[in-house]
Design a protein around this motif. Sequence first.
Motif, PDB file in Angstrom:
ATOM      1  N   LEU A   1     145.473  34.912  18.449  1.00  0.00           N
ATOM      2  CA  LEU A   1     144.952  36.271  18.594  1.00  0.00           C
ATOM      3  C   LEU A   1     146.085  37.268  18.795  1.00  0.00           C
ATOM      4  O   LEU A   1     146.052  38.373  18.258  1.00  0.00           O
ATOM      5  N   LEU A   2     147.108  36.861  19.545  1.00  0.00           N
ATOM      6  CA  LEU A   2     148.261  37.741  19.747  1.00  0.00           C
ATOM      7  C   LEU A   2     149.025  37.936  18.443  1.00  0.00           C
ATOM      8  O   LEU A   2     149.466  39.041  18.132  1.00  0.00           O
ATOM      9  N   VAL A   3     149.181  36.861  17.697  1.00  0.00           N
ATOM     10  CA  VAL A   3     149.872  36.951  16.412  1.00  0.00           C
ATOM     11  C   VAL A   3     149.117  37.904  15.490  1.00  0.00           C
ATOM     12  O   VAL A   3     149.712  38.784  14.860  1.00  0.00           O
ATOM     13  N   ALA A   4     147.814  37.745  15.427  1.00  0.00           N
ATOM     14  CA  ALA A   4     147.007  38.618  14.571  1.00  0.00           C
ATOM     15  C   ALA A   4     147.102  40.065  15.035  1.00  0.00           C
ATOM     16  O   ALA A   4     147.211  40.987  14.216  1.00  0.00           O
ATOM     17  N   ALA A   5     147.088  40.281  16.349  1.00  0.00           N
ATOM     18  CA  ALA A   5     147.178  41.643  16.881  1.00  0.00           C
ATOM     19  C   ALA A   5     148.504  42.299  16.520  1.00  0.00           C
ATOM     20  O   ALA A   5     148.552  43.486  16.210  1.00  0.00           O
ATOM     21  N   VAL A   6     149.569  41.513  16.524  1.00  0.00           N
ATOM     22  CA  VAL A   6     150.893  42.049  16.181  1.00  0.00           C
ATOM     23  C   VAL A   6     150.973  42.336  14.682  1.00  0.00           C
ATOM     24  O   VAL A   6     151.459  43.379  14.262  1.00  0.00           O
ATOM     25  N   GLU A   7     150.495  41.407  13.885  1.00  0.00           N
ATOM     26  CA  GLU A   7     150.610  41.524  12.432  1.00  0.00           C
ATOM     27  C   GLU A   7     149.681  42.578  11.839  1.00  0.00           C
ATOM     28  O   GLU A   7     150.074  43.347  10.983  1.00  0.00           O
ATOM     29  N   ASN A   8     148.419  42.559  12.272  1.00  0.00           N
ATOM     30  CA  ASN A   8     147.432  43.476  11.713  1.00  0.00           C
ATOM     31  C   ASN A   8     146.248  43.540  12.676  1.00  0.00           C
ATOM     32  O   ASN A   8     145.343  42.708  12.606  1.00  0.00           O
ATOM     33  N   PRO A   9     146.237  44.514  13.574  1.00  0.00           N
ATOM     34  CA  PRO A   9     145.188  44.590  14.598  1.00  0.00           C
ATOM     35  C   PRO A   9     143.758  44.581  14.030  1.00  0.00           C
ATOM     36  O   PRO A   9     142.837  44.123  14.696  1.00  0.00           O
ATOM     37  N   SER A  10     143.574  45.052  12.816  1.00  0.00           N
ATOM     38  CA  SER A  10     142.223  45.067  12.247  1.00  0.00           C
ATOM     39  C   SER A  10     141.680  43.648  12.034  1.00  0.00           C
ATOM     40  O   SER A  10     140.463  43.463  11.901  1.00  0.00           O
ATOM     41  N   LEU A  11     142.562  42.655  12.030  1.00  0.00           N
ATOM     42  CA  LEU A  11     142.108  41.272  11.881  1.00  0.00           C
ATOM     43  C   LEU A  11     141.285  40.809  13.082  1.00  0.00           C
ATOM     44  O   LEU A  11     140.581  39.807  13.000  1.00  0.00           O
ATOM     45  N   LEU A  12     141.391  41.546  14.181  1.00  0.00           N
ATOM     46  CA  LEU A  12     140.629  41.177  15.373  1.00  0.00           C
ATOM     47  C   LEU A  12     139.234  41.798  15.393  1.00  0.00           C
ATOM     48  O   LEU A  12     138.486  41.613  16.350  1.00  0.00           O
ATOM     49  N   SER A  13     138.873  42.495  14.340  1.00  0.00           N
ATOM     50  CA  SER A  13     137.536  43.114  14.271  1.00  0.00           C
ATOM     51  C   SER A  13     136.405  42.112  14.510  1.00  0.00           C
ATOM     52  O   SER A  13     135.462  42.417  15.252  1.00  0.00           O
ATOM     53  N   PRO A  14     136.451  40.911  13.936  1.00  0.00           N
ATOM     54  CA  PRO A  14     135.373  39.950  14.218  1.00  0.00           C
ATOM     55  C   PRO A  14     135.297  39.577  15.706  1.00  0.00           C
ATOM     56  O   PRO A  14     134.204  39.376  16.245  1.00  0.00           O
ATOM     57  N   MET A  15     136.439  39.519  16.362  1.00  0.00           N
ATOM     58  CA  MET A  15     136.458  39.209  17.796  1.00  0.00           C
ATOM     59  C   MET A  15     135.831  40.371  18.573  1.00  0.00           C
ATOM     60  O   MET A  15     135.043  40.163  19.497  1.00  0.00           O
ATOM     61  N   LEU A  16     136.162  41.585  18.196  1.00  0.00           N
ATOM     62  CA  LEU A  16     135.580  42.762  18.838  1.00  0.00           C
ATOM     63  C   LEU A  16     134.059  42.773  18.660  1.00  0.00           C
ATOM     64  O   LEU A  16     133.318  43.042  19.611  1.00  0.00           O
ATOM     65  N   GLU A  17     133.605  42.446  17.460  1.00  0.00           N
ATOM     66  CA  GLU A  17     132.161  42.398  17.206  1.00  0.00           C
ATOM     67  C   GLU A  17     131.484  41.354  18.085  1.00  0.00           C
ATOM     68  O   GLU A  17     130.399  41.591  18.635  1.00  0.00           O
ATOM     69  N   MET A  18     132.118  40.205  18.232  1.00  0.00           N
ATOM     70  CA  MET A  18     131.556  39.157  19.073  1.00  0.00           C
ATOM     71  C   MET A  18     131.502  39.621  20.529  1.00  0.00           C
ATOM     72  O   MET A  18     130.504  39.408  21.225  1.00  0.00           O
ATOM     73  N   MET A  19     132.551  40.281  20.992  1.00  0.00           N
ATOM     74  CA  MET A  19     132.589  40.778  22.365  1.00  0.00           C
ATOM     75  C   MET A  19     131.526  41.859  22.579  1.00  0.00           C
ATOM     76  O   MET A  19     130.865  41.891  23.615  1.00  0.00           O
ATOM     77  N   GLN A  20     131.368  42.738  21.608  1.00  0.00           N
ATOM     78  CA  GLN A  20     130.346  43.785  21.716  1.00  0.00           C
ATOM     79  C   GLN A  20     128.958  43.164  21.791  1.00  0.00           C
ATOM     80  O   GLN A  20     128.117  43.600  22.572  1.00  0.00           O
ATOM     81  N   SER A  21     128.730  42.139  21.009  1.00  0.00           N
ATOM     82  CA  SER A  21     127.450  41.438  21.033  1.00  0.00           C
ATOM     83  C   SER A  21     127.199  40.816  22.403  1.00  0.00           C
ATOM     84  O   SER A  21     126.084  40.886  22.937  1.00  0.00           O
ATOM     85  N   LYS A  22     128.217  40.207  22.982  1.00  0.00           N
ATOM     86  CA  LYS A  22     128.093  39.617  24.323  1.00  0.00           C
ATOM     87  C   LYS A  22     127.787  40.701  25.350  1.00  0.00           C
ATOM     88  O   LYS A  22     126.961  40.510  26.243  1.00  0.00           O
ATOM     89  N   ARG A  23     128.453  41.846  25.230  1.00  0.00           N
ATOM     90  CA  ARG A  23     128.197  42.949  26.167  1.00  0.00           C
ATOM     91  C   ARG A  23     126.742  43.386  26.086  1.00  0.00           C
ATOM     92  O   ARG A  23     126.074  43.570  27.106  1.00  0.00           O
ATOM     93  N   GLU A  24     126.244  43.563  24.877  1.00  0.00           N
ATOM     94  CA  GLU A  24     124.854  43.980  24.698  1.00  0.00           C
ATOM     95  C   GLU A  24     123.890  42.950  25.281  1.00  0.00           C
ATOM     96  O   GLU A  24     122.894  43.308  25.905  1.00  0.00           O
ATOM     97  N   GLU A  25     124.204  41.691  25.090  1.00  0.00           N
ATOM     98  CA  GLU A  25     123.361  40.625  25.624  1.00  0.00           C
ATOM     99  C   GLU A  25     123.357  40.654  27.151  1.00  0.00           C
ATOM    100  O   GLU A  25     122.300  40.528  27.788  1.00  0.00           O
ATOM    101  N   ILE A  26     124.511  40.830  27.753  1.00  0.00           N
ATOM    102  CA  ILE A  26     124.614  40.899  29.211  1.00  0.00           C
ATOM    103  C   ILE A  26     123.838  42.099  29.740  1.00  0.00           C
ATOM    104  O   ILE A  26     123.145  42.011  30.759  1.00  0.00           O
ATOM    105  N   GLU A  27     123.910  43.217  29.038  1.00  0.00           N
ATOM    106  CA  GLU A  27     123.256  44.446  29.490  1.00  0.00           C
ATOM    107  C   GLU A  27     121.733  44.390  29.392  1.00  0.00           C
ATOM    108  O   GLU A  27     121.052  45.246  29.929  1.00  0.00           O
ATOM    109  N   GLN A  28     121.196  43.376  28.736  1.00  0.00           N
ATOM    110  CA  GLN A  28     119.742  43.230  28.619  1.00  0.00           C
ATOM    111  C   GLN A  28     119.145  42.462  29.793  1.00  0.00           C
ATOM    112  O   GLN A  28     117.945  42.236  29.836  1.00  0.00           O
ATOM    113  N   HIS A  29     119.979  42.038  30.731  1.00  0.00           N
ATOM    114  CA  HIS A  29     119.500  41.220  31.842  1.00  0.00           C
ATOM    115  C   HIS A  29     119.814  41.885  33.179  1.00  0.00           C
ATOM    116  O   HIS A  29     120.533  42.877  33.242  1.00  0.00           O
TER     117      HIS A  29
END
Length: 189
Positions: free
Chosen positions: A106-134
């Motif tokens: 993840l660090l390598v991807a962030a250094v090389e091209n931060p946009s490569l972490l978009s799928p990780m951000l989407e997963m984190m956003q999904s987890k946040r939304e799930e947590i906020e429903q409880h």
Amino acid sequence: MTESKADTSRKRILDAATEIAIEQGPKVLTLDNVAKRCGMSKGGVMHHFKNKDALLAGMVESMIGMMKTELCEVEKAHADALPVTNLLRTRQRAHEKLAVHQAKILLVAAVENPSLLSPMLEMMQSKREEIEQHDAVDESTLLWLAADGLSFQELMDISPFTAEERIALRGKLINRAIALEEARNEHQD
């Protein structure tokens, strides 16, 4: 189910790329070096990954796939748990199975091209939304962030805690999440 030859080759490439990135750093992670490491031609590597960004995206995708598989297994075993509890259990399992140096992708991807972490951000956003429903959103969010902070320290090799202490701390975070579940259940009764 057996892996196809293409899946096996793809895995070899990703494994070789991960080894290079971890051992030698992102600057040495080239398609030529990956081809040498996995015993393929550069063209063979490019058949699966057209460039370095595609390779890094594949590495991130592979890591996310592993995390999602772990989460599904945990959710099956603990269907009534709060989302944060299962997230913390998943992190614990991931730390047991995935060497922290592999997460450095993840660090390598962030250094090389931060946009490569978009799928990780989407997963984190999904987890946040799930947590906020409880219930217990604030407490759940704090537990999640504490677990992430512990993982981040370990990832950056700046953790003041030993491996055993980190395991114990993860266990304590899970126990706090379970206590939130118990309080929720008592309140609902």
